[in-house]
Design a protein around this motif. Structure first.
Motif, PDB file in Angstrom:
ATOM      1  N   PRO A  97       0.828  -1.212   0.000  1.00  0.00           N
ATOM      2  CA  PRO A  97       0.000   0.000   0.000  1.00  0.00           C
ATOM      3  C   PRO A  97       0.860   1.258   0.000  1.00  0.00           C
ATOM      4  CG  PRO A  97       0.057  -0.957   2.192  1.00  0.00           C
ATOM      5  CD  PRO A  97       0.773  -1.914   1.291  1.00  0.00           C
ATOM      6  N   GLN A  98       0.247   2.381  -0.274  1.00  0.00           N
ATOM      7  CA  GLN A  98       0.954   3.654  -0.261  1.00  0.00           C
ATOM      8  C   GLN A  98       1.269   4.071   1.175  1.00  0.00           C
ATOM      9  OE1 GLN A  98      -1.317   6.509  -2.479  1.00  0.00           O
ATOM     10  NE2 GLN A  98      -1.149   5.378  -4.404  1.00  0.00           N
ATOM     11  N   LEU A  99       2.254   4.962   1.303  1.00  0.00           N
ATOM     12  CA  LEU A  99       2.695   5.359   2.639  1.00  0.00           C
ATOM     13  C   LEU A  99       1.614   6.095   3.431  1.00  0.00           C
ATOM     14  CD1 LEU A  99       6.377   6.522   1.971  1.00  0.00           C
ATOM     15  CD2 LEU A  99       5.619   4.457   3.145  1.00  0.00           C
ATOM     16  N   ARG A 108      -3.322   0.404   6.006  1.00  0.00           N
ATOM     17  CA  ARG A 108      -2.293  -0.576   5.668  1.00  0.00           C
ATOM     18  C   ARG A 108      -1.814  -1.312   6.915  1.00  0.00           C
ATOM     19  NH1 ARG A 108       3.201   1.789   5.520  1.00  0.00           N
ATOM     20  NH2 ARG A 108       3.161   3.794   6.574  1.00  0.00           N
ATOM     21  N   LEU A 109      -1.335  -2.529   6.685  1.00  0.00           N
ATOM     22  CA  LEU A 109      -0.884  -3.387   7.771  1.00  0.00           C
ATOM     23  C   LEU A 109       0.531  -3.028   8.187  1.00  0.00           C
ATOM     24  CD1 LEU A 109      -1.461  -5.919   9.541  1.00  0.00           C
ATOM     25  CD2 LEU A 109      -0.428  -7.278   7.702  1.00  0.00           C
ATOM     26  N   LEU A 110       0.737  -2.864   9.495  1.00  0.00           N
ATOM     27  CA  LEU A 110       2.065  -2.578  10.043  1.00  0.00           C
ATOM     28  C   LEU A 110       2.527  -3.780  10.858  1.00  0.00           C
ATOM     29  CD1 LEU A 110       1.605   1.119  11.247  1.00  0.00           C
ATOM     30  CD2 LEU A 110       2.548   0.317   9.083  1.00  0.00           C
ATOM     31  N   ARG A 111       3.768  -4.218  10.634  1.00  0.00           N
ATOM     32  CA  ARG A 111       4.319  -5.385  11.314  1.00  0.00           C
ATOM     33  C   ARG A 111       5.305  -4.952  12.398  1.00  0.00           C
ATOM     34  NH1 ARG A 111       3.151  -9.996   8.388  1.00  0.00           N
ATOM     35  NH2 ARG A 111       2.432  -9.635   6.252  1.00  0.00           N
ATOM     36  N   ALA A 119       6.848   2.223   9.453  1.00  0.00           N
ATOM     37  CA  ALA A 119       6.121   2.746   8.302  1.00  0.00           C
ATOM     38  C   ALA A 119       6.818   2.438   6.983  1.00  0.00           C
ATOM     39  CB  ALA A 119       5.926   4.257   8.445  1.00  0.00           C
ATOM     40  N   LEU A 120       8.137   2.152   7.026  1.00  0.00           N
ATOM     41  CA  LEU A 120       8.898   1.905   5.797  1.00  0.00           C
ATOM     42  C   LEU A 120       9.298   0.438   5.637  1.00  0.00           C
ATOM     43  CD1 LEU A 120      11.308   4.982   5.978  1.00  0.00           C
ATOM     44  CD2 LEU A 120       9.130   4.821   4.764  1.00  0.00           C
ATOM     45  N   ALA A 121       8.870  -0.430   6.554  1.00  0.00           N
ATOM     46  CA  ALA A 121       9.306  -1.821   6.533  1.00  0.00           C
ATOM     47  C   ALA A 121       8.682  -2.634   5.406  1.00  0.00           C
ATOM     48  CB  ALA A 121       8.987  -2.487   7.876  1.00  0.00           C
ATOM     49  N   SER A 122       7.719  -2.092   4.691  1.00  0.00           N
ATOM     50  CA  SER A 122       7.120  -2.796   3.556  1.00  0.00           C
ATOM     51  C   SER A 122       7.882  -2.543   2.263  1.00  0.00           C
ATOM     52  CB  SER A 122       5.657  -2.364   3.383  1.00  0.00           C
ATOM     53  OG  SER A 122       5.579  -0.964   3.109  1.00  0.00           O
ATOM     54  N   ALA A 123       9.076  -1.983   2.352  1.00  0.00           N
ATOM     55  CA  ALA A 123       9.861  -1.661   1.163  1.00  0.00           C
ATOM     56  C   ALA A 123      10.219  -2.930   0.386  1.00  0.00           C
ATOM     57  CB  ALA A 123      11.136  -0.922   1.556  1.00  0.00           C
TER      58      ALA A 123
END
Length: 259
Positions: A43-45, A50-53, A113-117
Motif C-alpha cells: 500500500p501507499q505510505l 495498511r498493515l504494520l508489522r 512505516a517503511l518496513a514494507s519496502a
C-alpha cells in the motif's frame, strides 16, 4: 554449496547431482534454480488502513530484568569498513526514502512505516546524502530485498560507482536473511584479510586493467608471465590479529595483493 550468485558447477551436465559445489578448475558447465518472487503490491505510505508489522524482541539481563525492544521486521547491518547510507523504495511509493546512515559495524532499525519496502539502494555517507542525485551517481542499483521464503538466506552482488576523479567502484555482497518473517539485510565486503603475523602489515590490493580503463597502472609488476598491468585500488594497515575489509576491488578482475 554454490557461489554468491547461486551457480553450482560440474565438468559436464550429466555430472550434476544433489550435492552442490563451487567452481573447480576444469569445470565447463553451471546451473542455478530460477526462483520467482511474487508479492501483493504494497500500500501507499499515506494509506491509513495498511498493515504494520512489529517485532517484540525480549532480553533478560543478569539481574533477571526483562527488556522488550519493539521494532519493525526489517533491519540493515553494515559489516563493511566504511559508513554507508541507505534508501528504500516500493512500487507504490512516489520516490526513494532515506532511512539514515550506518557506521562500520552499525545497524539501522527501519521504521515500521517503511518496513514494507521492496527495493534498497546503497549510497555514500556524505553531507546531503539524504537525497539521491537525479542522475543516480554515487549509489548502487536497486536491490530487491524480498526474502525467498519465511526461512531463507541468499546473496546478491552489488556495486556503487563513487563518480569521482579516482574512478573507484565499491563492491558488496548483500545477504538477505529471513527467519520467521523477520528480515535482516547484511552488507558484507567482497574481500576480508586477517593478519595472523606477530607484526603490523600494510596490505595493498589491486585489479587488472583492460584496454578501456583510464586509471594509471601500478609501478609494481604483477607476479606471472603475462605481465598485464594492474592498478592499486585500496591500501589498509592491519595490526597483529586485525581484520581488513576491502570493498574497492572487483572480484571479476583477478584481484592482486601485496604486503
Amino acid at each position: 554449496s554454490s557461489d554468491a550468485d547461486g551457480w553450482e558447477y560440474q565438468t559436464d551436465f550429466e555430472s550434476f547431482t544433489r550435492n552442490r559445489r563451487d567452481y573447480r578448475r576444469g569445470d565447463s558447465c553451471r546451473r542455478r534454480r530460477w526462483t520467482r518472487t511474487r508479492m501483493v503490491k504494497p500500500p501507499q505510505l499515506d494509506d491509513p488502513h495498511r498493515l504494520l508489522r512489529f517485532v517484540w524482541d525480549p532480553t533478560t539481563d543478569e539481574y533477571g530484568n526483562v527488556h522488550v525492544e519493539v521494532r519493525s521486521n526489517l533491519r540493515i547491518f553494515n559489516s563493511t569498513g566504511g559508513a554507508l547510507s541507505f534508501f528504500l523504495n516500493s512500487p507504490s511509493w512516489a520516490s526513494d526514502v532515506s532511512v539514515g546512515i550506518a557506521e562500520p559495524g552499525g545497524k539501522i532499525n527501519v521504521p515500521v512505516a517503511l518496513a514494507s519496502a521492496v527495493y534498497m539502494k546503497i549510497g555514500r555517507a556524505t553531507v546531503g546524502c539524504e537525497v539521491l542525485p537525479d542522475d543516480g551517481s554515487g549509489c548502487s542499483e536497486k536491490i530487491m530485498i524480498i526474502p525467498l521464503s519465511p526461512n531463507s538466506s541468499n546473496y546478491i552482488r552489488s556495486s556503487m560507482d563513487l563518480a569521482d576523479v579516482s574512478g573507484t567502484v565499491l563492491h558488496f555482497l548483500v545477504e538477505i536473511r529471513c527467519r520467521r518473517g523477520i528480515v535482516d539485510v547484511i552488507i558484507e565486503p567482497v574481500l576480508r584479510m586477517i593478519n595472523l603475523l606477530p607484526c603490523q602489515v600494510e596490505c595493498q590490493v589491486g585489479e587488472m586493467l583492460d584496454s578501456t580503463d583510464k586509471r594509471p597502472p601500478d609501478t609494481k609488476p604483477a607476479v606471472g608471465k603475462r605481465g598485464r598491468p594492474i592498478t592499486k585500488t585500496e591500501t589498509l594497515t592491519l595490526e597483529s590479529g586485525g581484520e581488513g575489509k576491502f570493498t574497492a576491488i572487483n572480484p571479476w578482475r583477478k584481484p592482486h595483493v601485496s604486503f
